[in-house]
Design an enzyme around this catalytic site. Structure first.
Site, mmCIF file in Angstrom:
data_model
loop_
_atom_site.group_PDB
_atom_site.id
_atom_site.type_symbol
_atom_site.label_atom_id
_atom_site.label_comp_id
_atom_site.label_asym_id
_atom_site.label_seq_id
_atom_site.Cartn_x
_atom_site.Cartn_y
_atom_site.Cartn_z
ATOM 1 N N SER A 44 0.830 -1.192 0.000
ATOM 2 C CA SER A 44 0.000 0.000 0.000
ATOM 3 C C SER A 44 0.877 1.259 0.000
ATOM 4 C CB SER A 44 -0.968 -0.052 1.181
ATOM 5 O OG SER A 44 -1.991 0.892 1.054
ATOM 6 N N ASP A 83 -10.142 -4.930 -3.617
ATOM 7 C CA ASP A 83 -9.446 -4.053 -2.676
ATOM 8 C C ASP A 83 -10.292 -2.804 -2.418
ATOM 9 O OD1 ASP A 83 -7.720 -2.140 -1.453
ATOM 10 O OD2 ASP A 83 -5.972 -3.123 -2.334
ATOM 11 N N HIS A 91 -7.355 -6.173 0.579
ATOM 12 C CA HIS A 91 -6.174 -5.287 0.630
ATOM 13 C C HIS A 91 -4.947 -6.057 1.147
ATOM 14 C CE1 HIS A 91 -4.428 -1.312 0.377
ATOM 15 N NE2 HIS A 91 -4.050 -1.321 1.638
#
Length: 175
Positions: free
Chosen positions: A77, A131, A158
């Site tokens: 991320s 996600d 995610h």
């Protein structure tokens, strides 16, 4: 890298609203698995884990962790985005980006995709269409710009899971 040296892998967590993210999800699991394979893997806690500011994370990578050209970087991320910013400035062996995406309102000229690509020997990416935080469109766009090896799933959310064997497989392929 000297043949006698262990392959160093730096695992860069994402940002979080609560402290201690490095101890959640797959970061420490991956560190342990890679160390069992004889690598030198580290999953350090980053400063400013709430906002993951480039102005703090990039100097931390360069000055504190002393990233080198023969390192493999794994980022999740906002950690993946930090890797991309770092690779605009310096060379590394390879990068693995998990749930990488950027704000579609951001000016694309803010990214030096050519420099990032030229500063890595290889790039692999993981993303999931379900996600809720990172757009699959922006992840696909990054993959296209970087010509990365792109792995897309439909059921990984995610990647907030306790382990992530796919990354071990990728790192073993390049080490």
């Amino acid at each position: 890298m000297d043949r006698k040296s262990k392959q160093r892998v730096i695992i860069i967590h994402g940002s979080a609203m609560t402290p201690g993210i490095v101890n959640r999800y797959w970061y420490k699991w991956l560190e342990g698995e890679l160390n069992k394979l004889g690598m030198n893997a580290i999953a350090p806690a980053f400063p400013d884990e709430k906002e993951a500011k480039d102005s703090i994370w990039i100097p931390f990578l360069i000055n504190d962790l002393k990233v080198q050209e023969d390192d493999i970087l794994v980022g999740h991320s906002s950690g993946a985005m930090a890797i991309l910013r770092l690779c605009e400035q310096m060379k590394v062996k390879g990068i693995i980006l998990v749930s990488a995406g950027y704000d579609s309102n951001e000016n694309d000229s803010n990214w030096n995709w050519k420099k990032i690509k030229s500063n890595t020997q290889w790039i692999e990416q993981f993303h999931s269409t379900d996600d809720p935080f990172t757009s699959v469109v922006s992840s696909r766009y990054i993959a296209n710009e970087l010509r990365s090896v792109y792995h897309e799933f439909t059921d990984r959310n995610h990647f907030l899971c306790p382990d992530f064997p796919d990354i071990v497989t990728v790192i073993k392929k390049y080490s």
